[in-house]
Design a protein around this motif. Structure first.
Motif, PDB file in Angstrom:
ATOM      1  N   ALA A 114       0.793  -1.232   0.000  1.00 53.88           N
ATOM      2  CA  ALA A 114       0.000   0.000   0.000  1.00 53.88           C
ATOM      3  C   ALA A 114       0.828   1.286   0.000  1.00 53.88           C
ATOM      4  O   ALA A 114       0.479   2.249  -0.700  1.00 53.88           O
ATOM      5  N   PRO A 115       1.943   1.369   0.745  1.00 52.24           N
ATOM      6  CA  PRO A 115       2.688   2.639   0.781  1.00 52.24           C
ATOM      7  C   PRO A 115       3.264   3.075  -0.570  1.00 52.24           C
ATOM      8  O   PRO A 115       3.637   4.240  -0.731  1.00 52.24           O
ATOM      9  N   HIS A 116       3.329   2.168  -1.533  1.00 51.99           N
ATOM     10  CA  HIS A 116       3.958   2.467  -2.818  1.00 51.99           C
ATOM     11  C   HIS A 116       2.959   2.923  -3.887  1.00 51.99           C
ATOM     12  O   HIS A 116       3.364   3.204  -5.021  1.00 51.99           O
ATOM     13  N   TYR A 117       1.675   2.996  -3.521  1.00 50.75           N
ATOM     14  CA  TYR A 117       0.644   3.299  -4.511  1.00 50.75           C
ATOM     15  C   TYR A 117      -0.400   4.252  -3.940  1.00 50.75           C
ATOM     16  O   TYR A 117      -0.522   4.409  -2.730  1.00 50.75           O
ATOM     17  N   ARG A 118      -1.146   4.865  -4.850  1.00 48.32           N
ATOM     18  CA  ARG A 118      -2.373   5.542  -4.443  1.00 48.32           C
ATOM     19  C   ARG A 118      -3.496   4.538  -4.586  1.00 48.32           C
ATOM     20  O   ARG A 118      -3.829   4.126  -5.701  1.00 48.32           O
ATOM     21  N   LEU A 119      -4.061   4.135  -3.475  1.00 43.71           N
ATOM     22  CA  LEU A 119      -5.071   3.083  -3.498  1.00 43.71           C
ATOM     23  C   LEU A 119      -6.447   3.646  -3.822  1.00 43.71           C
ATOM     24  O   LEU A 119      -6.832   4.711  -3.333  1.00 43.71           O
ATOM     25  N   VAL A 120      -7.191   2.914  -4.652  1.00 41.13           N
ATOM     26  CA  VAL A 120      -8.569   3.268  -4.983  1.00 41.13           C
ATOM     27  C   VAL A 120      -9.447   2.047  -4.742  1.00 41.13           C
ATOM     28  O   VAL A 120      -8.969   0.921  -4.671  1.00 41.13           O
ATOM     29  N   ASP A 121     -10.733   2.290  -4.616  1.00 43.86           N
ATOM     30  CA  ASP A 121     -11.670   1.194  -4.371  1.00 43.86           C
ATOM     31  C   ASP A 121     -11.741   0.268  -5.581  1.00 43.86           C
ATOM     32  O   ASP A 121     -11.634   0.699  -6.733  1.00 43.86           O
ATOM     33  N   ILE A 122     -11.933  -1.003  -5.305  1.00 48.43           N
ATOM     34  CA  ILE A 122     -12.170  -1.954  -6.389  1.00 48.43           C
ATOM     35  C   ILE A 122     -13.648  -1.891  -6.773  1.00 48.43           C
ATOM     36  O   ILE A 122     -14.507  -1.606  -5.936  1.00 48.43           O
ATOM     37  N   PRO A 123     -13.968  -2.166  -8.036  1.00 51.62           N
ATOM     38  CA  PRO A 123     -15.372  -2.103  -8.459  1.00 51.62           C
ATOM     39  C   PRO A 123     -16.171  -3.362  -8.146  1.00 51.62           C
ATOM     40  O   PRO A 123     -17.373  -3.394  -8.400  1.00 51.62           O
ATOM     41  N   ARG A 124     -15.525  -4.396  -7.591  1.00 51.73           N
ATOM     42  CA  ARG A 124     -16.169  -5.691  -7.344  1.00 51.73           C
ATOM     43  C   ARG A 124     -16.768  -6.227  -8.641  1.00 51.73           C
ATOM     44  O   ARG A 124     -17.847  -6.810  -8.661  1.00 51.73           O
ATOM     45  N   CYS A 125     -16.057  -6.057  -9.745  1.00 55.86           N
ATOM     46  CA  CYS A 125     -16.566  -6.445 -11.055  1.00 55.86           C
ATOM     47  C   CYS A 125     -15.391  -6.526 -12.019  1.00 55.86           C
ATOM     48  O   CYS A 125     -14.845  -5.498 -12.430  1.00 55.86           O
ATOM     49  N   ALA A 126     -14.989  -7.749 -12.389  1.00 54.24           N
ATOM     50  CA  ALA A 126     -13.867  -7.910 -13.316  1.00 54.24           C
ATOM     51  C   ALA A 126     -14.180  -7.320 -14.679  1.00 54.24           C
ATOM     52  O   ALA A 126     -13.283  -6.849 -15.380  1.00 54.24           O
ATOM     53  N   ALA A 127     -15.460  -7.325 -15.054  1.00 54.64           N
ATOM     54  CA  ALA A 127     -15.862  -6.761 -16.343  1.00 54.64           C
ATOM     55  C   ALA A 127     -15.615  -5.254 -16.397  1.00 54.64           C
ATOM     56  O   ALA A 127     -15.582  -4.667 -17.480  1.00 54.64           O
ATOM     57  N   GLU A 128     -15.426  -4.626 -15.250  1.00 58.62           N
ATOM     58  CA  GLU A 128     -15.068  -3.212 -15.171  1.00 58.62           C
ATOM     59  C   GLU A 128     -13.596  -3.024 -14.847  1.00 58.62           C
ATOM     60  O   GLU A 128     -12.939  -2.127 -15.380  1.00 58.62           O
ATOM     61  N   GLN A 129     -13.046  -3.893 -13.979  1.00 59.38           N
ATOM     62  CA  GLN A 129     -11.672  -3.686 -13.540  1.00 59.38           C
ATOM     63  C   GLN A 129     -10.666  -3.859 -14.666  1.00 59.38           C
ATOM     64  O   GLN A 129      -9.716  -3.069 -14.780  1.00 59.38           O
ATOM     65  N   TYR A 130     -10.830  -4.869 -15.516  1.00 62.91           N
ATOM     66  CA  TYR A 130      -9.863  -5.056 -16.597  1.00 62.91           C
ATOM     67  C   TYR A 130      -9.862  -3.875 -17.569  1.00 62.91           C
ATOM     68  O   TYR A 130      -8.779  -3.373 -17.925  1.00 62.91           O
ATOM     69  N   PRO A 131     -11.008  -3.366 -18.013  1.00 59.77           N
ATOM     70  CA  PRO A 131     -10.970  -2.164 -18.849  1.00 59.77           C
ATOM     71  C   PRO A 131     -10.319  -0.967 -18.161  1.00 59.77           C
ATOM     72  O   PRO A 131      -9.610  -0.183 -18.808  1.00 59.77           O
ATOM     73  N   ARG A 132     -10.530  -0.819 -16.869  1.00 56.25           N
ATOM     74  CA  ARG A 132      -9.900   0.303 -16.160  1.00 56.25           C
ATOM     75  C   ARG A 132      -8.380   0.241 -16.261  1.00 56.25           C
ATOM     76  O   ARG A 132      -7.707   1.269 -16.288  1.00 56.25           O
ATOM     77  N   LEU A 133      -7.831  -0.967 -16.311  1.00 57.24           N
ATOM     78  CA  LEU A 133      -6.386  -1.132 -16.371  1.00 57.24           C
ATOM     79  C   LEU A 133      -5.824  -0.795 -17.748  1.00 57.24           C
ATOM     80  O   LEU A 133      -4.613  -0.593 -17.890  1.00 57.24           O
ATOM     81  N   ALA A 134      -6.655  -0.738 -18.744  1.00 58.99           N
ATOM     82  CA  ALA A 134      -6.188  -0.393 -20.087  1.00 58.99           C
ATOM     83  C   ALA A 134      -6.529   1.038 -20.471  1.00 58.99           C
ATOM     84  O   ALA A 134      -5.889   1.605 -21.360  1.00 58.99           O
ATOM     85  N   LEU A 135      -7.532   1.608 -19.812  1.00 59.34           N
ATOM     86  CA  LEU A 135      -8.060   2.896 -20.245  1.00 59.34           C
ATOM     87  C   LEU A 135      -7.565   4.078 -19.420  1.00 59.34           C
ATOM     88  O   LEU A 135      -8.175   5.143 -19.414  1.00 59.34           O
ATOM     89  N   GLY A 136      -6.452   3.883 -18.701  1.00 56.67           N
ATOM     90  CA  GLY A 136      -5.846   4.992 -17.992  1.00 56.67           C
ATOM     91  C   GLY A 136      -6.521   5.377 -16.693  1.00 56.67           C
ATOM     92  O   GLY A 136      -6.287   6.473 -16.170  1.00 56.67           O
ATOM     93  N   GLU A 137      -7.334   4.493 -16.140  1.00 55.89           N
ATOM     94  CA  GLU A 137      -8.006   4.778 -14.874  1.00 55.89           C
ATOM     95  C   GLU A 137      -7.269   4.161 -13.688  1.00 55.89           C
ATOM     96  O   GLU A 137      -7.200   4.774 -12.619  1.00 55.89           O
ATOM     97  N   ASN A 138      -6.780   2.955 -13.844  1.00 53.49           N
ATOM     98  CA  ASN A 138      -5.974   2.275 -12.825  1.00 53.49           C
ATOM     99  C   ASN A 138      -4.688   1.791 -13.483  1.00 53.49           C
ATOM    100  O   ASN A 138      -4.657   1.533 -14.688  1.00 53.49           O
ATOM    101  N   ASP A 139      -3.644   1.638 -12.677  1.00 49.22           N
ATOM    102  CA  ASP A 139      -2.375   1.136 -13.194  1.00 49.22           C
ATOM    103  C   ASP A 139      -2.142  -0.339 -12.899  1.00 49.22           C
ATOM    104  O   ASP A 139      -1.533  -1.044 -13.707  1.00 49.22           O
ATOM    105  N   VAL A 140      -2.592  -0.785 -11.745  1.00 46.15           N
ATOM    106  CA  VAL A 140      -2.291  -2.161 -11.352  1.00 46.15           C
ATOM    107  C   VAL A 140      -3.355  -2.665 -10.395  1.00 46.15           C
ATOM    108  O   VAL A 140      -3.962  -1.887  -9.644  1.00 46.15           O
ATOM    109  N   SER A 141      -3.592  -3.973 -10.437  1.00 50.13           N
ATOM    110  CA  SER A 141      -4.547  -4.615  -9.522  1.00 50.13           C
ATOM    111  C   SER A 141      -3.988  -5.939  -9.046  1.00 50.13           C
ATOM    112  O   SER A 141      -3.239  -6.622  -9.769  1.00 50.13           O
ATOM    113  N   ILE A 142      -4.375  -6.298  -7.839  1.00 53.70           N
ATOM    114  CA  ILE A 142      -4.100  -7.631  -7.301  1.00 53.70           C
ATOM    115  C   ILE A 142      -5.437  -8.320  -7.099  1.00 53.70           C
ATOM    116  O   ILE A 142      -6.364  -7.749  -6.521  1.00 53.70           O
ATOM    117  N   PHE A 143      -5.526  -9.554  -7.576  1.00 56.44           N
ATOM    118  CA  PHE A 143      -6.731 -10.363  -7.381  1.00 56.44           C
ATOM    119  C   PHE A 143      -6.361 -11.581  -6.542  1.00 56.44           C
ATOM    120  O   PHE A 143      -5.391 -12.278  -6.851  1.00 56.44           O
TER     121      PHE A 143
END
Length: 267
Positions: free
Chosen positions: A177-206
Motif C-alpha cells: 500500500a505505501p507504494h501506490y495511491r489506493l482506490v476502491d475496487i469495483p467488485r466487477c472484473a468486467a469493469e476492472q480489466y478495462p480500467r487497467l487499459a483505459l488509464g483509470e488504474n495502473d495495477v490490480s491484485i486479485f
C-alpha cells in the motif's frame, strides 16, 4: 469486427436486455440468495446463464460450456476447463447488481487446454463491448486499443482485500500500500480489466482467480499490451482457477514493480 465477435455481441446484448436489465433495481428479497459469505446469486444470473448457454450451444454444439452457476450447482463441471470449452459469467458484479448499483456485466471466453483463445466483455449499462483473440490484439467496439497508464506518481492501485484473511490483509497493506495511491475496487472484473487499459488504474491484485471472472479479461489486457500473470510470472490458466493470486497491470513495467513487492504467502 469478426463474424464471431458480432454473434457473441448479439448474444450478450440479448442476455442483458431480456434476462438482466428487467431485474435491475426491481429485485425482491426472495430473488436474491446467498451462495457463500459475501457472495450472492439472483434470478437474473440464472436466467442470463440459461440464455447464454443455449446460444453458445447453438453457435458451436461441439464445445463444452462451463457456466459459473452450473459449477456452483455441480462442481464436477469445472473439470471441463482442461479441454475445449466456453466459459461464462452471466452476471459479473452480482453484489453490485443486487444492491441496485453499477458496475456489472457479462463475461464469455473460449479456452482450450487451459489457455484462453478468445474473450469478450460486455457492460450492461453502457453497452461497451471488449473483444480479444489470442495474438490478434484487443478491441473495444471494433476499434483496436493499446493499454495506457494513468501517468500518476505514485501509480494507482486497486487491490482486492475481500477474500484475504486478516493476517494476509495486514501484510498486503504494510508491504504494498505505501507504494501506490489506493482506490476502491469495483467488485466487477468486467469493469476492472478495462480500467487497467483505459488509464483509470495502473495495477490490480486479485486473490480469487475464478475462470469465469478472469479468463476474458486476462486475455484482453494482455492483448492490449498490458500484463496479467501470476505473481511468480507464470501465465494464467483457466484450469488452475482454484490457485490464488493474480496481478494485472497497464504495462509490463508496472506489473514487474508490483511483482517485486508482492509478499509470498508464507510471509
Amino acid at each position: 469486427m469478426s463474424v464471431l465477435d458480432r454473434e457473441i455481441l448479439s448474444l450478450m446484448r440479448r442476455a442483458s436486455e431480456e434476462a438482466i436489465m428487467p431485474h435491475y433495481r426491481t429485485l425482491s428479497a426472495s430473488q436474491i440468495e446467498n451462495k457463500a459469505a459475501d457472495d450472492v446469486v439472483t434470478v437474473a444470473d440464472r436466467a442470463a446463464e440459461d440464455l447464454l448457454c443455449e446460444g453458445l450451444a447453438r453457435l458451436n454444439p461441439g464445445i463444452a460450456i462451463v457456466g459459473e452457476e452450473n459449477v456452483h450447482a455441480n462442481p464436477q463441471v469445472a473439470e471441463l476447463l482442461s479441454g475445449a470449452c466456453w466459459i461464462v459469467d452471466p452476471l459479473d458484479g452480482t453484489n453490485n447488481f443486487a444492491k441496485g448499483e453499477a458496475p456489472f456485466g457479462i463475461l464469455i471466453a473460449l479456452a482450450d487446454g487451459g489457455v484462453v483463445q478468445s474473450g469478450w466483455i460486455y457492460d450492461c449499462i453502457t453497452g461497451r463491448f471488449c473483444a480479444a483473440h489470442f495474438g490478434e490484439g484487443a478491441y473495444i467496439g471494433g476499434e483496436r486499443i493499446k493499454a495506457g497508464t494513468t501517468g500518476e506518481v505514485p501509480p494507482v492501485a486497486a487491490i482486492s482485500l475481500v477474500f484475504l484473511n486478516e493476517e494476509r490483509r495486514a501484510v498486503i497493506k504494510r508491504e504494498i500500500a505505501p507504494h501506490y495511491r489506493l482506490v476502491d475496487i469495483p467488485r466487477c472484473a468486467a469493469e476492472q480489466y478495462p480500467r487497467l487499459a483505459l488509464g483509470e488504474n495502473d495495477v490490480s491484485i486479485f486473490e480469487r482467480t475464478l475462470a469465469w471472472d478472469h479468463a476474458a479479461g486476462s486475455l484482453w489486457l494482455n492483448e492490449a499490451g498490458g500484463k496479467v500473470a501470476r505473481p511468480d510470472g507464470s501465465p494464467y490458466r483457466v484450469n488452475e482457477w482454484e490457485r490464488r493470486g493474480l496481478i494485472g497491470a497497464a504495462s509490463p513495467e508496472l506489473w514487474q514493480a508490483m511483482a517485486d513487492l508482492y509478499p509470498p504467502e508464507s510471509t
